[in-house]
Design an enzyme around this catalytic site. Structure first.
Site, PDB file in Angstrom:
ATOM      1  N   HIS A   1       0.849  -1.186   0.000  1.00  0.00           N
ATOM      2  CA  HIS A   1       0.000   0.000   0.000  1.00  0.00           C
ATOM      3  C   HIS A   1       0.886   1.238   0.000  1.00  0.00           C
ATOM      4  CE1 HIS A   1       0.811   0.553   4.238  1.00  0.00           C
ATOM      5  NE2 HIS A   1       0.326  -0.653   4.515  1.00  0.00           N
TER       6      HIS A   1
ATOM      7  N   HIS B   1       4.105   1.524   2.152  1.00  0.00           N
ATOM      8  CA  HIS B   1       5.328   0.869   1.650  1.00  0.00           C
ATOM      9  C   HIS B   1       5.943   1.692   0.528  1.00  0.00           C
ATOM     10  CE1 HIS B   1       2.681  -2.480   3.122  1.00  0.00           C
ATOM     11  NE2 HIS B   1       3.730  -2.581   3.904  1.00  0.00           N
TER      12      HIS B   1
ATOM     13  N   CYS C   1       2.412 -10.447  20.148  1.00  0.00           N
ATOM     14  CA  CYS C   1       1.471  -9.972  19.133  1.00  0.00           C
ATOM     15  C   CYS C   1       1.930 -10.510  17.784  1.00  0.00           C
ATOM     16  CB  CYS C   1       1.409  -8.445  19.088  1.00  0.00           C
ATOM     17  SG  CYS C   1       0.456  -7.851  17.658  1.00  0.00           S
TER      18      CYS C   1
ATOM     19  N   CYS D   1       2.549  -7.815  15.069  1.00  0.00           N
ATOM     20  CA  CYS D   1       3.865  -7.157  15.198  1.00  0.00           C
ATOM     21  C   CYS D   1       4.993  -8.162  15.034  1.00  0.00           C
ATOM     22  CB  CYS D   1       4.074  -6.578  16.599  1.00  0.00           C
ATOM     23  SG  CYS D   1       3.070  -5.194  17.055  1.00  0.00           S
TER      24      CYS D   1
ATOM     25  N   CYS E   1      -2.900  -5.174  21.856  1.00  0.00           N
ATOM     26  CA  CYS E   1      -1.604  -4.662  21.387  1.00  0.00           C
ATOM     27  C   CYS E   1      -1.752  -3.168  21.090  1.00  0.00           C
ATOM     28  CB  CYS E   1      -1.194  -5.416  20.123  1.00  0.00           C
ATOM     29  SG  CYS E   1       0.047  -4.530  19.165  1.00  0.00           S
TER      30      CYS E   1
ATOM     31  N   HIS F   1      -1.545  -2.668  17.075  1.00  0.00           N
ATOM     32  CA  HIS F   1      -2.588  -3.238  16.211  1.00  0.00           C
ATOM     33  C   HIS F   1      -3.979  -3.275  16.837  1.00  0.00           C
ATOM     34  CE1 HIS F   1       1.139  -4.640  14.285  1.00  0.00           C
ATOM     35  NE2 HIS F   1       0.444  -4.452  13.187  1.00  0.00           N
TER      36      HIS F   1
ATOM     37  N   LYS G   1      -3.052   5.039  10.835  1.00  0.00           N
ATOM     38  CA  LYS G   1      -1.944   4.523  10.039  1.00  0.00           C
ATOM     39  C   LYS G   1      -2.502   3.632   8.930  1.00  0.00           C
ATOM     40  CE  LYS G   1       2.140   1.574  10.354  1.00  0.00           C
ATOM     41  NZ  LYS G   1       1.920   0.146  10.227  1.00  0.00           N
TER      42      LYS G   1
ATOM     43  N   LYS H   1      -2.150  -2.923   6.363  1.00  0.00           N
ATOM     44  CA  LYS H   1      -2.786  -4.048   5.688  1.00  0.00           C
ATOM     45  C   LYS H   1      -3.260  -5.082   6.693  1.00  0.00           C
ATOM     46  CE  LYS H   1       1.808  -5.795   4.829  1.00  0.00           C
ATOM     47  NZ  LYS H   1       2.982  -5.638   4.176  1.00  0.00           N
TER      48      LYS H   1
HETATM   49  O1  ME8 Z   1       7.460  -4.285   9.649  1.00  0.00           O
HETATM   50  N1  ME8 Z   1       3.119   5.051   6.820  1.00  0.00           N
HETATM   51  O2  ME8 Z   1       7.039  -5.095   7.529  1.00  0.00           O
HETATM   52  P1  ME8 Z   1       5.736  -4.268   7.120  1.00  0.00           P
HETATM   53  C1  ME8 Z   1       4.433   5.055   6.584  1.00  0.00           C
HETATM   54  N2  ME8 Z   1       8.718  -7.050   7.886  1.00  0.00           N
HETATM   55  N3  ME8 Z   1       5.151   3.946   6.362  1.00  0.00           N
HETATM   56  C2  ME8 Z   1       4.518   2.782   6.371  1.00  0.00           C
HETATM   57  C3  ME8 Z   1       3.133   2.701   6.619  1.00  0.00           C
HETATM   58  C4  ME8 Z   1       2.430   3.906   6.837  1.00  0.00           C
HETATM   59  N4  ME8 Z   1       1.118   3.942   7.035  1.00  0.00           N
HETATM   60  N5  ME8 Z   1       2.775   1.414   6.563  1.00  0.00           N
HETATM   61  C5  ME8 Z   1       3.909   0.705   6.283  1.00  0.00           C
HETATM   62  C6  ME8 Z   1       7.687  -5.042   8.723  1.00  0.00           C
HETATM   63  N6  ME8 Z   1       4.956   1.523   6.170  1.00  0.00           N
HETATM   64  C7  ME8 Z   1       8.846  -5.997   8.821  1.00  0.00           C
HETATM   65  C8  ME8 Z   1      10.122  -5.247   8.621  1.00  0.00           C
HETATM   66  S1  ME8 Z   1      12.760  -5.112   8.378  1.00  0.00           S
HETATM   67  C9  ME8 Z   1      14.029  -6.058   8.805  1.00  0.00           C
HETATM   68  C10 ME8 Z   1      11.365  -6.057   8.720  1.00  0.00           C
HETATM   69  C11 ME8 Z   1       6.337   1.133   5.823  1.00  0.00           C
HETATM   70  O3  ME8 Z   1       5.248  -4.884   5.865  1.00  0.00           O
HETATM   71  C12 ME8 Z   1       7.325   1.612   6.875  1.00  0.00           C
HETATM   72  O4  ME8 Z   1       8.603   1.607   6.325  1.00  0.00           O
HETATM   73  O5  ME8 Z   1       4.805  -4.172   8.262  1.00  0.00           O
HETATM   74  C13 ME8 Z   1       7.217   0.528   7.917  1.00  0.00           C
HETATM   75  O6  ME8 Z   1       8.311   0.518   8.805  1.00  0.00           O
HETATM   76  C14 ME8 Z   1       7.180  -0.694   7.032  1.00  0.00           C
HETATM   77  O7  ME8 Z   1       6.416  -0.279   5.875  1.00  0.00           O
HETATM   78  C15 ME8 Z   1       6.538  -1.871   7.708  1.00  0.00           C
HETATM   79  O8  ME8 Z   1       6.319  -2.846   6.747  1.00  0.00           O
END
Ligand code: ME8
Length: 679
Positions: free
Chosen positions: A19, A22, A127, A130, A145, A148, A294, A297
């Site tokens: 989304h 990302h 969680c 998370c 949590c 979430h 926020k 997904k």
């Molecule tokens: O946390 N606003 O993956 P994830 C801004 N796999 N940035 C956002 C966002 C939002 N609303 N939503 C997502 C993970 N992001 C782990 C990470 S790293 C070794 C492992 C971005 O799919 C932002 O960079 O939940 C956030 O930190 C990341 O997507 C989380 O992606």
């Protein structure tokens, strides 16, 4: 400046499609890499997908597919998103690849050999959304949590522990010696106080499910998904030529995962013998919010989508990658939260890219064709006036400041300064009035002015290249220049004035930022699920005196043509007011309309490259046409066109007060250039 630059994004969970959140981090990382490339660094951008863990295993089970097949499908969507966004990763890592699995097992053994892994029993809260452990006191009322807002699991299982407690002092020393390690400052303070409050050893294996990397020599356990995932930044380069990029210069994350990156990650690296080569900066940006929440997904935090879809693919298909990239980096201060809106993408692109930068190019180019044989006029040094040198000085200062803002990860500020460059160019254009020079036959002075303006466009285009690479190339192309091509060791940030050589053959073409008419815009917004919710204005920070002309296109679909005067009018917010585009105009011609006693047909100059507008005004009972010619007026410039029949279409409305046979026109106490925004 460092000649190697390694930037990473988080690797994204494959539990759902990408989304806009990302896209935000990925675009920011790409823009930073392109900026450093422009400054002469050899850059490396890493992104990828995080595919193990209970969350993915459960999601796959829900869909009745094996986890690997599920991960393959979703990972491909993240990978395909990159070119769609104009993002050029040097590597895309998946945690299910053998290179990563073997790498994680290697680093696990290193930590074990250092005596930092031991077996015990974990009893506590977890969680799954998370993939993180929680303490009682962190939870929201009802045991939810805090991230979430969902119930957490209670675990009790045999597990491997990592001696995190052992690294408490080393971590505090790291934060003290290297304040740049966690940025911005507020995040750093949070991390320092979290670590100061005491670290407990961390459970780093799980035995109640199997979707993970097996613990070496202990097949009943899989490695905790964060130990697995964090090492991706290293396994992607370890053992290859790309290891010369290690350590990362900046690792971008949102604040949800800063603790994993700023506490666990350096502790794991210290344990694995990499303590002298830690990442330089973990840079934490804020959340993009939809409806104040926020964008996410994870079910339970469903986005409120009245501001439009959050699917970056659909947005890019409708509006183009550059418009989205520009909006993401310009709209929200990097580090803070910001509300996301599709309308914001459209209005940023229109007001800043189209009406400011594109407009400057398209105002100047016709003179080159008409008076200089299609070539950039030469500027003899002795021909420069004070106005010319003032422009150069101002632009050069802005370029320097903008570079400093980039270096401080302040992309929104860097872009604001870039737009200021183009604004300075537009003001210079208005003040030097090249159309008057042309009329007076002063071709020498005209040449100087036009060459200066084109140089401003060049500088702005280069400054924009990390953010809107495709449109930046299009601007440069029309100037007769090649696309920006980074070269190792060559700093191409446009700090020096004069890169556009005299006699360069310009290549005028279609508008680089084409205007959307009201209908097309309404259609696009509807196709992106934008509902009729009041939308945030993005123009509140424009200066009062911005002389940038507005396009002829009306931008508010279906607005009433002539508002009735009400006794009392409901209070509105500033944002509502800011949606009305009021501009200074000058009446060039006025004539009566046969059989329409109350109407006058006016042509009004709003400083637009497209020429004066036709406005039909119901003011004939108060003014003779002659009395109006030359008058300064206030025009509602973004009112939908109103058709009076027989080709009488009005493209705007004048402001006036009083009864219809005794109207007073709204005007200004002193002259302002046509097109000046009224606020
Ligand atoms: O946390 N606003 O993956 P994830 C801004 N796999 N940035 C956002 C966002 C939002 N609303 N939503 C997502 C993970 N992001 C782990 C990470 S790293 C070794 C492992 C971005 O799919 C932002 O960079 O939940 C956030 O930190 C990341 O997507 C989380 O992606």
């Amino acid at each position: 400046m460092n000649q190697r630059f390694y930037v990473t994004t988080p690797i994204y969970y494959v539990n759902g499609s990408p989304h806009i959140g990302h896209a935000y981090t990925t675009v920011a990382a790409d823009a930073l890499a392109r900026y450093r490339g422009l400054r002469g660094a050899t850059t490396r951008l890493l992104t990828g997908t995080d595919e193990h863990g209970q969350k993915i295993e459960r999601e796959a089970a829900k869909r009745g597919v094996p986890p690997q097949a599920f991960a393959d499908e979703v990972s491909a969507r993240f990978r395909e998103l990159c070119p769609k966004l104009g993002v050029r990763p040097d590597d895309f890592i998946r945690t299910t690849e053998p290179r990563h699995i073997e790498g994680v097992q290697k680093w696990w053994r290193r930590c074990r050999d250092a005596g930092d892994l031991y077996k015990g029993t974990y009893k506590g809260l977890y969680c799954v959304a998370c993939e993180g452990y929680k303490t009682e006191k962190e939870l929201l009322p009802g045991g939810l949590c805090p991230v979430h807002e969902r119930p957490v699991d209670t675990l009790e299982e045999e597990t491997w522990f990592f001696r995190l407690s052992k690294y408490q002092d080393a971590l505090l020393k790291l934060y003290a010696d290297h304040p740049e390690f966690v940025q911005p400052e507020t995040r750093r303070n949070e991390i320092v106080s979290f670590v100061r409050s005491g670290l407990e050893d961390l459970s780093v294996s799980r035995s109640n499910f199997t979707w993970g990397i097996p613990v070496p020599d202990d097949p009943g356990h899989v490695i905790y998904v964060w130990f697995d995932a964090l090492f991706n930044y290293l396994t992607a380069v370890d053992g290859t030529a790309a290891m010369s990029f290690w350590p990362p210069d900046v690792q971008l994350v949102a604040k949800d995962i800063v603790r994993f990156h700023a506490v666990y990650w350096p502790a794991f690296l210290m344990s694995a013998g990499m303590g002298d080569r830690l990442p330089r900066t973990i840079w934490t940006h804020g959340y993009l919010l939809t409806g104040g929440r926020k964008t996410s997904k994870t079910p339970g935090v469903t986005a409120v989508k009245t501001r439009g879809t959050t699917d970056p693919v659909r947005i890019v298909d409708a509006l183009g990658a550059d418009a989205l990239r520009y909006y993401l980096l310009r709209e929200v201060a990097f580090g803070q939260d910001g509300e996301f809106s599709i309308q914001g993408i459209v209005s940023r692109a229109r007001s800043e890219l189209g009406e400011t930068i594109g407009n400057l190019l398209h105002r100047a180019l016709p003179f080159v064709g008409k008076y200089f044989d299609g070539r950039v006029p030469a500027v003899p040094a002795e021909a420069l006036t004070e106005a010319d040198t003032a422009l150069r000085d101002r632009v050069t200062a802005l370029v320097r400041e903008s570079g400093e803002a980039w270096d401080a990860f302040s992309m929104h500020r860097a872009l604001e300064l870039t737009i200021d460059v183009a604004r300075a160019g537009n003001r210079y254009f208005d003040d030097t009035a090249p159309w008057k020079l042309a009329k007076a036959g002063d071709v020498t002075r005209l040449g100087v002015v036009i060459a200066q303006v084109l140089e401003v466009v060049r500088i702005a285009a280069v400054m924009l290249s990390p953010v809107i690479p495709e449109r930046s190339d299009a601007l440069l192309h029309q100037l007769g220049l090649d696309p920006v091509a980074p070269a190792a060791g060559a700093d191409q940030w446009p700090t020096a004035w004069g890169g556009l050589a005299a006699h360069t053959a310009v290549r005028p073409g279609a508008p680089v930022f084409p205007k959307l008419d009201a209908e097309a815009e309404a259609r696009i917004l509807a196709s992106l699920d934008v509902r009729d919710e009041p939308l945030v204005s993005t123009e509140t920070d424009k200066p009062m005196s911005d002389p940038t002309p507005t396009p002829a296109a009306a931008t508010t679909p279906a607005a009433p043509a002539a508002p009735a005067v009400a006794e009392t009018v409901a209070e509105i917010q500033y944002d509502d007011f800011a949606k009305v585009d009021l501009r200074a105009g000058r009446v060039l011609t006025a004539e009566r309309i046969p059989r329409k006693d109350k109407l006058l047909k006016l042509s009004v100059d709003l400083g637009e490259a497209s020429g004066p507008r036709q406005i039909i005004a119901g003011i004939a009972l108060s003014f003779t046409p002659e009395a109006l010619v030359g008058a300064q007026v206030v025009v509602v410039a973004n009112l939908a066109p109103r058709d009076f029949g027989k080709g009488l279409v009005s493209h705007g409305m004048l402001l006036a007060a009083g009864p219809s046979d005794g109207l007073a026109l709204g005007t200004f106490a002193r002259d302002v250039p046509p097109g000046t925004r009224v606020k």
